[in-house]
Design a protein around this motif. Structure first.
Motif, mmCIF file in Angstrom:
data_model
loop_
_atom_site.group_PDB
_atom_site.id
_atom_site.type_symbol
_atom_site.label_atom_id
_atom_site.label_comp_id
_atom_site.label_asym_id
_atom_site.label_seq_id
_atom_site.Cartn_x
_atom_site.Cartn_y
_atom_site.Cartn_z
ATOM 1 N N PHE A 50 -23.152 -11.826 7.138
ATOM 2 C CA PHE A 50 -23.111 -11.392 8.537
ATOM 3 C C PHE A 50 -23.983 -10.174 8.831
ATOM 4 C CE2 PHE A 50 -19.670 -14.265 8.254
ATOM 5 C CZ PHE A 50 -19.400 -14.711 9.532
ATOM 6 N N LEU A 58 -2.082 -0.062 2.641
ATOM 7 C CA LEU A 58 -1.197 -1.073 2.076
ATOM 8 C C LEU A 58 -0.855 -0.762 0.629
ATOM 9 C CD1 LEU A 58 -2.957 -4.230 3.523
ATOM 10 C CD2 LEU A 58 -0.999 -3.015 4.458
ATOM 11 N N LEU A 95 -9.343 -9.699 -6.244
ATOM 12 C CA LEU A 95 -10.197 -10.889 -6.240
ATOM 13 C C LEU A 95 -10.473 -11.383 -4.820
ATOM 14 C CD1 LEU A 95 -11.627 -13.393 -7.401
ATOM 15 C CD2 LEU A 95 -9.391 -14.453 -7.696
ATOM 16 N N GLU A 96 -9.409 -11.494 -4.015
ATOM 17 C CA GLU A 96 -9.630 -12.040 -2.674
ATOM 18 C C GLU A 96 -10.352 -11.041 -1.763
ATOM 19 O OE1 GLU A 96 -6.619 -15.820 -2.289
ATOM 20 O OE2 GLU A 96 -5.861 -13.939 -1.482
ATOM 21 N N SER A 97 -10.251 -9.753 -2.074
ATOM 22 C CA SER A 97 -11.041 -8.758 -1.353
ATOM 23 C C SER A 97 -12.525 -8.978 -1.640
ATOM 24 C CB SER A 97 -10.634 -7.347 -1.795
ATOM 25 O OG SER A 97 -11.616 -6.417 -1.438
ATOM 26 N N LEU A 109 -13.551 -17.596 5.764
ATOM 27 C CA LEU A 109 -13.416 -16.137 5.810
ATOM 28 C C LEU A 109 -14.335 -15.488 6.834
ATOM 29 C CD1 LEU A 109 -13.133 -15.012 2.082
ATOM 30 C CD2 LEU A 109 -11.568 -14.442 3.933
ATOM 31 N N LEU A 123 -11.161 -2.695 6.407
ATOM 32 C CA LEU A 123 -10.338 -3.778 5.872
ATOM 33 C C LEU A 123 -9.685 -3.288 4.589
ATOM 34 C CD1 LEU A 123 -12.665 -6.780 6.650
ATOM 35 C CD2 LEU A 123 -10.256 -6.668 7.259
ATOM 36 N N SER A 124 -8.363 -3.288 4.574
ATOM 37 C CA SER A 124 -7.632 -2.779 3.412
ATOM 38 C C SER A 124 -7.001 -3.918 2.637
ATOM 39 C CB SER A 124 -6.510 -1.843 3.882
ATOM 40 O OG SER A 124 -6.940 -1.074 4.965
ATOM 41 N N PHE A 125 -7.073 -3.786 1.330
ATOM 42 C CA PHE A 125 -6.463 -4.822 0.491
ATOM 43 C C PHE A 125 -5.555 -4.189 -0.551
ATOM 44 C CE2 PHE A 125 -10.377 -6.562 2.135
ATOM 45 C CZ PHE A 125 -9.934 -7.743 2.672
ATOM 46 N N GLU A 182 -13.912 -11.708 -2.458
ATOM 47 C CA GLU A 182 -14.351 -12.931 -1.778
ATOM 48 C C GLU A 182 -14.728 -12.643 -0.319
ATOM 49 O OE1 GLU A 182 -11.277 -15.873 -2.544
ATOM 50 O OE2 GLU A 182 -12.114 -16.333 -4.517
ATOM 51 N N VAL A 183 -13.987 -11.748 0.324
ATOM 52 C CA VAL A 183 -14.337 -11.378 1.706
ATOM 53 C C VAL A 183 -15.681 -10.661 1.725
ATOM 54 C CG1 VAL A 183 -13.648 -10.116 3.780
ATOM 55 C CG2 VAL A 183 -11.904 -11.112 2.322
ATOM 56 N N TYR A 215 -14.605 -1.742 3.075
ATOM 57 C CA TYR A 215 -13.552 -2.455 2.359
ATOM 58 C C TYR A 215 -12.856 -1.450 1.444
ATOM 59 C CZ TYR A 215 -16.046 -6.608 3.941
ATOM 60 O OH TYR A 215 -16.654 -7.570 4.709
ATOM 61 N N ILE A 240 -18.547 -13.214 1.342
ATOM 62 C CA ILE A 240 -18.745 -13.998 2.562
ATOM 63 C C ILE A 240 -19.303 -13.095 3.664
ATOM 64 C CG2 ILE A 240 -17.560 -15.284 4.405
ATOM 65 C CD1 ILE A 240 -17.616 -16.936 1.904
ATOM 66 N N GLY A 241 -18.733 -11.889 3.737
ATOM 67 C CA GLY A 241 -19.144 -10.952 4.791
ATOM 68 C C GLY A 241 -20.603 -10.565 4.698
ATOM 69 N N TYR A 301 -4.442 -14.308 5.644
ATOM 70 C CA TYR A 301 -5.156 -14.254 4.368
ATOM 71 C C TYR A 301 -4.165 -13.979 3.238
ATOM 72 C CZ TYR A 301 -9.172 -13.411 1.320
ATOM 73 O OH TYR A 301 -10.117 -13.500 0.319
ATOM 74 N N HIS A 302 -4.647 -14.047 2.002
ATOM 75 C CA HIS A 302 -3.774 -13.892 0.824
ATOM 76 C C HIS A 302 -2.537 -14.817 1.021
ATOM 77 C CE1 HIS A 302 -6.263 -10.519 -0.392
ATOM 78 N NE2 HIS A 302 -5.930 -9.816 0.675
ATOM 79 N N ILE A 320 -14.442 -11.816 9.358
ATOM 80 C CA ILE A 320 -15.560 -10.875 9.602
ATOM 81 C C ILE A 320 -15.893 -10.876 11.092
ATOM 82 C CG2 ILE A 320 -17.932 -10.255 8.981
ATOM 83 C CD1 ILE A 320 -16.029 -10.236 6.603
ATOM 84 N N TYR A 364 -5.066 -9.285 -4.775
ATOM 85 C CA TYR A 364 -5.814 -8.570 -3.733
ATOM 86 C C TYR A 364 -7.251 -8.226 -4.132
ATOM 87 C CZ TYR A 364 -1.086 -8.223 -1.961
ATOM 88 O OH TYR A 364 0.179 -8.533 -1.543
ATOM 89 N N ALA A 420 -5.018 0.606 7.503
ATOM 90 C CA ALA A 420 -3.717 0.320 6.898
ATOM 91 C C ALA A 420 -3.731 0.767 5.439
ATOM 92 C CB ALA A 420 -3.413 -1.169 6.998
#
Lengths: 103, 133, 132
Positions: free
Chosen positions: B34, A103, B22-24, C114, B131-133, B26-27, B9, B30-31, C40-41, C118, B20, A101
């Protein structure tokens, strides 16, 4: 590995479509949704040229319900761009290895 | 299918005007738990996220830029920045903060790689999940 | 095919949640499995039960809740993003001392970390992101 690129911004307002087309590789598909569909009109020469330049290396699509909502008949769309509905959107997602995407 | 996937990302927006960036981040943090094959891409206005000397006190917002420098501690080692995006904005590699990671011998390596647009397109194409932010 | 969906914008201001809903519905009707819809967001704002849109307009939250009930859809709201924006379930409302009855999470949604996003990327065959 082919990618479906989705673009949801008007190319008259933002650079997402230009960026997506600049990064799409041969065999990829680009789908215009939401406000991006205003860029699909054949009569808008600048954006139409941009899309024509990306074809036939990439296949271009536009979401029909978003066109209709904005009063753009599918006959006004750039030649070679395919109009799809939501089930068609799902098929495009399933038919490419991944979706990106812009965005 | 193996449980390890290539995650990219994609960051295309300048920081602070929206959440976006900042919250990117954060992902990404966390990611990291994994243990996937993670890369970060910065292009278009996203390159501004990595500019050094960001000072946010004037806008009353917490400065999260230092977190990028800690990405190496989270085993995030591949950070790709698009050369054309930098040049279009009158920026160069020297304007970016330094982000490093250590190898098994505790030797430091630069995590940022400046790539041209064609290479960025290839990097994107080689991923499993974007994953796009 | 197993598809993961991500919604990054709230209801009404942006079309993102509506497009995601139409896409998800179409995918389910075609027999695909939706592994999870992750909010999210500002997307977490789709999960408040407190919205009262005019009766002749679509109710975005209700659309999601009803789709969830019909197809047993997993609607997950990011906890960190939700806390920033005041979306709370019973236990979160209690934990943060927000008072009796202040939980506003709509039916069908659950709040989680979150890591669920993932996991969606790992488990699903495709991940589709809707945002602004």
């Amino acid at each position: 590995m082919s990618t479906l690129h989705t673009v949801n911004k008007s190319p008259f307002e933002r650079g997402s479509l230009a960026s997506a087309l600049a990064h799409a590789l041969p065999g990829d598909a680009v789908l215009l949704i939401e406000d991006a569909v205003v860029g699909a009109r054949a009569a808008a020469s600048k954006t139409a040229e941009m899309m024509k330049a990306a074809m036939p290396a990439c296949s271009l699509y536009v979401l029909g319900p978003d066109l209709s909502a904005r009063g753009i008949p599918s006959t006004d769309v750039v030649e070679g761009v395919t109009v799809v509905d939501y089930p068609g959107f799902v098929d495009l997602v399933a038919g490419h290895d991944k979706t990106q995407a812009w965005l | 299918m193996s449980d390890t996937k290539r995650f990219l990302y994609v960051n295309r927006k300048a920081p602070h005007g929206t959440i976006y960036a900042l919250e990117s981040l954060e992902v990404v943090l966390i990611g990291a738990a994994f243990e996937q094959d993670v890369s970060l891409a910065f292009l278009d206005d996203g390159v501004f996220q990595l500019i050094k000397k960001q000072a946010t006190t004037g806008i009353g917002v917490k400065n999260f830029a230092p977190v990028y420098r800690a990405l190496g501690d989270y085993d995030v080692k591949k950070i790709f920045v698009e050369r054309e995006s930098l040049e279009e904005r009158g920026l160069s590699e020297d304007d970016l903060m330094e982000i490093v990671h250590e190898d098994d011998e505790e030797e430091e390596h630069n995590s940022i790689e400046i790539v041209d647009r064609a290479r960025m397109a290839e990097i994107m194409a080689a991923q499993d999940v974007i994953l796009s932010f | 095919m197993k598809i993961g969906v991500v919604v990054n914008e709230g209801p009404y201001t942006h079309q993102a949640s509506d497009t995601a809903y139409q896409f998800t519905k179409a995918a389910l009707e075609k027999g695909h499995e939706i592994f999870r819809v992750f909010f999210y967001h500002d997307g977490v704002n789709n999960a408040t039960r407190m919205t009262v849109p005019p009766q002749d307009e679509r109710n975005v939250q209700k659309n999601w809740s009803e789709l969830s009930a019909k197809y047993n859809l997993d609607l997950v709201v990011c906890i960190a993003a939700a806390q920033r924006r005041g979306i709370l379930d019973e236990s979160e409302a209690k934990r943060h001392g927000k008072g009796e009855g202040s939980a506003n999470l709509a039916p069908g949604f659950r709040i989680s970390g979150l890591g669920q996003l993932i996991e969606s990327g790992i488990q699903a065959d495709r991940l589709v992101v809707f945002g602004d």
